[in-house]
Design an enzyme around this catalytic site. Structure first.
Site, mmCIF file in Angstrom:
data_model
loop_
_atom_site.group_PDB
_atom_site.id
_atom_site.type_symbol
_atom_site.label_atom_id
_atom_site.label_comp_id
_atom_site.label_asym_id
_atom_site.label_seq_id
_atom_site.Cartn_x
_atom_site.Cartn_y
_atom_site.Cartn_z
ATOM 1 N N SER A 106 0.828 -1.201 0.000
ATOM 2 C CA SER A 106 0.000 0.000 0.000
ATOM 3 C C SER A 106 0.871 1.264 0.000
ATOM 4 C CB SER A 106 -0.956 -0.040 1.202
ATOM 5 O OG SER A 106 -1.995 0.900 1.063
ATOM 6 N N ASP A 165 -9.958 -5.256 -3.972
ATOM 7 C CA ASP A 165 -9.348 -4.167 -3.190
ATOM 8 C C ASP A 165 -10.119 -2.867 -3.435
ATOM 9 O OD1 ASP A 165 -7.734 -2.304 -1.936
ATOM 10 O OD2 ASP A 165 -5.880 -3.268 -2.552
ATOM 11 N N HIS A 195 -7.676 -5.760 0.289
ATOM 12 C CA HIS A 195 -6.493 -4.939 0.549
ATOM 13 C C HIS A 195 -5.631 -5.582 1.644
ATOM 14 C CE1 HIS A 195 -4.230 -1.236 0.173
ATOM 15 N NE2 HIS A 195 -4.265 -1.048 1.485
#
Length: 286
Positions: A106, A165, A195
Site C-alpha cells: 500500500s 481491493d 487490501h
C-alpha cells in the site's frame, strides 16, 4: 546469505505488524537464505491523522501503553513531504544494509516503487536494487515526486493486488505499471481478495521463484549447499565427541583414576576407527 530485502509497511501499520501479516513470503524467502528487514515508518500517527474512526482502537488514548502504534511514511494530504521517509531508509541502510531488493504494501509500496528506481540516488553510496515487489502499489499523486519515475523503472518488478481491493483500486495499481515501469521487466499477479498481503501457498511459491530468478539464484543449488552444510556440521559434532572422549581418557590416565585394563576387541576396534578417522580429517576427507 543470498540477499536482504527492505520491507515497508502500509499506512497506519508498523514494522512488527507487517512482519506478522507478511509471514508467508517472509518465511518462504528465509528458506533460501534471503533476509527480510521490516522498517518502521518515521511518522507517529494520531487518531486525527487516520482515514477511519480510530476511537475503538484506542488511538487517542492518553495512556501510551494502550494506544496502538500507528505509523506512516507521509501524511495523507495533497502536498505531503516524502523526505522523512527517505531519511528513515538512509538510517536503516547504515544499520542493516546493504539491500538487494525492496518490498512494500500500500503506502509502503508507493514508496518502494520510488526506491526501486532511484535507490542509489536517495541513499548515496548504496548500489542500485535488483528487484521490487509491490502489494497494492500505486503512483503517488504529488506531481513534484514524479521525477523519481523518470526514466521508467527498469529493474524486475512484481505487482500483486487483490481483485476486491477497495482501498487501492486495480486501476490505480495498473497505472503504476503502465506509466512507471518497463513492460519487459514487469510481472503482475492477482489474488481474489481485498487490501492485504496474501499468504496463499501457490502465490507465495510464484513470488519466491520470481525473486530467485531476479537474483539469478538456483534453488536446487541452494538446497544442496544447505544439505552439505548440515552434513559438515554433523561431522564436526562427531569429531568433537571423539576428541572429548580421548581427552577424558588421557586425564584419567594422568590422575590415576582409571586402572589399566586389558584392551578388549571392541575397544581395539573403536580405537582403530578413531585413528582412521583422524587420518581422514587430516587430508580433508570428512
Amino acid at each position: 546469505m543470498n540477499g536482504r530485502v527492505l520491507c515497508l509497511h502500509g499506512f497506519a501499520q508498523n514494522g512488527p505488524n507487517f512482519s506478522a501479516k507478511a509471514s508467508g513470503i517472509r518465511k518462504a524467502l528465509k528458506k533460501f537464505d534471503i533476509e527480510t528487514v521490516f522498517l518502521n515508518a518515521p511518522l507517529q500517527l494520531k487518531g486525527a491523522d487516520l482515514p477511519f474512526d480510530s476511537a475503538s482502537l484506542g488511538a487517542d488514548s492518553a495512556d501510551s501503553a494502550e494506544a496502538p502504534d500507528f505509523k506512516g511514511w507521509w501524511y495523507t494530504v495533497d502536498d505531503f513531504d516524502i523526505e522523512p521517509a527517505f531519511e528513515a531508509v538512509r538510517e536503516c541502510c547504515k544499520e542493516k544494509g546493504p539491500f538487494t531488493g525492496v518490498l512494500g504494501f500500500s503506502q509502503g509500496a508507493g514508496l518502494a516503487a520510488i526506491l526501486a528506481n532511484k535507490f542509489s540516488e536517495i541513499v548515496p553510496g548504496h548500489p542500485g536494487l535488483k528487484f521490487g515487489i509491490f502489494y497494492s502499489g500505486f503512483k503517488v499523486n504529488n506531481q513534484k515526486y514524479w521525477k523519481y519515475y523518470e526514466p521508467k523503472i527498469s529493474i524486475p518488478t512484481l505487482h500483486i493486488f487483490g481483485e476486491l481491493d477497495t482501498v487501492v483500486s486495480e486501476e490505480r495499481s495498473q497505472r503504476l505499471i503502465d506509466e512507471c515501469c518497463v513492460p519487459e521487466t514487469t510481472l503482475t499477479l492477482k489474488h481474489p481478495g481485498g487490501h492485504y498481503v496474501p499468504n496463499i501457498k501457490d502465490l507465495i511459491n510464484k513470488e519466491v521463484s520470481w525473486v530467485l530468478n531476479a537474483l539469478d539464484l538456483d534453488p536446487e543449488e541452494i538446497k544442496a549447499n544447505k544439505n552439505n552444510k548440515g552434513k559438515a556440521q554433523s561431522a564436526t559434532g562427531e569429531k568433537s565427541k571423539r576428541q572429548l572422549k580421548r581427552e577424558q581418557k588421557a586425564k584419567q590416565k594422568e590422575s590415576g583414576t582409571s586402572a589399566p585394563s586389558k584392551e578388549t576387541e571392541e575397544d581395539k576396534t573403536a580405537r582403530e576407527l578413531d585413528e582412521l578417522n583422524d587420518e581422514f580429517d587430516k587430508i580433508g576427507k570428512i
